[in-house]
Design an enzyme around this catalytic site. Structure first.
Site, PDB file in Angstrom:
ATOM      1  CG  HIS A  36      28.840 -33.566  -2.559  1.00  0.00           C
ATOM      2  ND1 HIS A  36      27.691 -32.894  -2.869  1.00  0.00           N
ATOM      3  CD2 HIS A  36      29.802 -32.610  -2.395  1.00  0.00           C
ATOM      4  CE1 HIS A  36      27.938 -31.593  -2.885  1.00  0.00           C
ATOM      5  NE2 HIS A  36      29.210 -31.391  -2.599  1.00  0.00           N
ATOM      6  CE  LYS A 101      19.020 -26.664   6.295  1.00  0.00           C
ATOM      7  NZ  LYS A 101      18.575 -27.408   7.448  1.00  0.00           N
TER       8      LYS A 101
END
Lengths: 184, 281
Positions: A36, A101
């Protein structure tokens, strides 16, 4: 259980509600924090991303190594909060769905509403089970990052649950509120 | 004086790194089944079923339970009448980790200089090794791979003695509440009370090696464990944070005497992939 295909059509994104259980098939890309960081650095330098992100799904996951003859090793989700610093920037340029999650920051949830993107959870710690849903895997970029490289996966009936929809629904808040018990 | 070869230690550590990552303990499986049978949420029941299926697939196919195969935390109880031969003990342990992680196709998740370079060491070493010298002529080795997701939500603090039992309860419950879905619930909550800041963290970690749900032998501490479990499960977080009554499978508390001025408390959160294997050499 609803079956949907990634890249996910905008009409389906609009219909998805927090708490929906979905079986996801199609193409998804994996990236963790290191990938990222590189993608956001590329955008900041006006460089192209390693894949066309418009309408795509990113799965926050770094697999264990594939055994000989296997597509991939264990492949469960990592904690999404570590991607919060980067996710809004990717939604700006077209990211439509995230799978991971754990909790997201309010600014990330706001970005989901603004850019019409959903956040879904796969079962954390079910790496062996999830590996069975992955039909192919190839490294697309950042090979030097090893487990953290950017991968393109083809998945079939990957079980995921919608956590944050584009209407402000939040399963983590709603689920907890429903089962909270007041102790004296 | 009894001699133990380093080669034997390396071999056992390598085996346990793999077995811990492929085979979930029977005690954890039993606790997951109990949670599935008792949770009032259908979604929670489904999630716990999937976690149980995952354990079956992992064991049958020797695939890691979780892709995060952990930083290798090693506990050594070294009998003072043992002589380790053929090299040094810690090198033998780390050779075992290298071998186990490489041959078992386990993920290497250790990076150097955490605040800057963060370059993967590519063999999952160094380990974190805790050693006690104990009476006897045996060597006990425990391999406990620890995942980042649950370790990241663990906390240590020092409370004032006046805060007492209620202070401990409030702190533990707040840590679990803040952790929410991040540490992959259902979790096992390891709590240390007393000692110094490092001692309380260590006894909290050691408590996670206990059979899941087995109460502390001290009845007062066992009562605290039961109270904490009730309160943690009243939060409603549930399996994976989707809502339910099974946020934790167990709370384990260990205590140690403390300074007259202090009450250190540590909360070490363990995900449902509660992995540890031990061998006595």
């Amino acid at each position: 259980m609803q079956k949907i295909t990634s890249p996910i059509d905008m009409e389906i994104i609009e219909d998805l509600k927090a708490g929906d259980q979905v079986l996801l098939s199609g193409i998804i890309y994996t990236a963790r924090d290191a990938a990222h960081k590189r993608m956001v650095e590329a955008l900041d330098k006006d460089e192209k991303l390693p894949f066309d992100i418009e309408g795509q799904t990113i799965y926050y996951m770094g697999p264990s190594p594939a055994k000989p003859g296997e597509v991939i090793g264990a492949a469960g989700p990592t904690t999404s909060g570590r991607m919060d610093a980067y996710a809004p920037r990717l939604m700006e340029v077209g990211l439509r769905a995230m799978i991971g999650k754990g909790l997201r920051l309010p600014e990330v949830k706001d970005a989901m509403k603004k850019h019409k993107a959903v956040y879904m959870a796969a079962i954390g710690g079910a790496g062996a089970l999830i590996s069975k849903c992955i039909k192919s895997a190839e490294v697309v970029a950042y090979d030097d990052l090893g487990a953290e490289a950017l991968r393109k996966l083809e998945v079939e009936d990957l079980p995921v649950t919608v956590i944050n929809d584009i209407h402000g629904g939040d399963l983590y808040e709603e689920g907890k509120a429903k089962y909270k018990i007041t102790v004296d | 004086m009894r001699e133990i070869e380093t080669a034997k230690i390396t071999q056992e550590v390598a085996r346990m790194c793999q077995e811990a990552n492929f085979y979930l303990g029977e005690d954890v499986i039993a606790a997951l089944k109990k949670g599935r049978d008792n949770d009032t949420s259908d979604v929670a029941k489904q999630v716990l079923d999937q976690i149980l299926q995952n354990a079956e697939i992992a064991a049958t196919e020797r695939i890691p339970l979780c892709q995060d195969t952990g930083l290798a935390v090693i506990f050594i109880d070294l009998g003072q009448d043992v002589h380790v031969t053929g090299g040094d003990l810690y090198t033998a342990i780390e050779d075992g980790i290298r071998k186990g992680y490489e041959e078992g196709y386990l993920r290497k998740s250790v990076v150097t200089q955490p605040f800057s370079a963060r370059v993967n060491t590519k063999d999952n070493t160094p380990a974190v090794i805790h050693t006690r010298i104990v009476p006897g002529d045996q060597l006990k080795v425990t391999v406990a791979p620890k995942g980042g997701g649950s370790e990241n939500m663990s906390r240590v603090t020092v409370l004032k003695p006046a805060q007492g039992k209620q202070g401990v309860i409030d702190y533990v419950v707040s840590v679990v509440e803040e952790a929410g879905s991040n540490p992959c619930p259902p979790i096992i909550v390891g709590v240390g009370i007393g000692g110094t800041i490092e001692q309380t963290a260590l006894i909290a970690k050691r408590s996670l090696l206990r059979e899941v749900g087995k109460p502390n032998p001290d009845p007062e501490v066992a009562d605290l464990e039961a109270e904490l479990l009730k309160r943690v499960n009243a939060l409603g977080t549930g399996p994976q944070g989707f809502g339910g009554n099974t946020t934790a499978l167990a709370v384990h508390v260990e205590t140690y005497p403390a300074h007259i001025a202090s009450m250190p408390v540590a909360v070490n959160i363990q995900c449902h992939s509660a992995r540890h294997k031990e061998a006595v050499l």
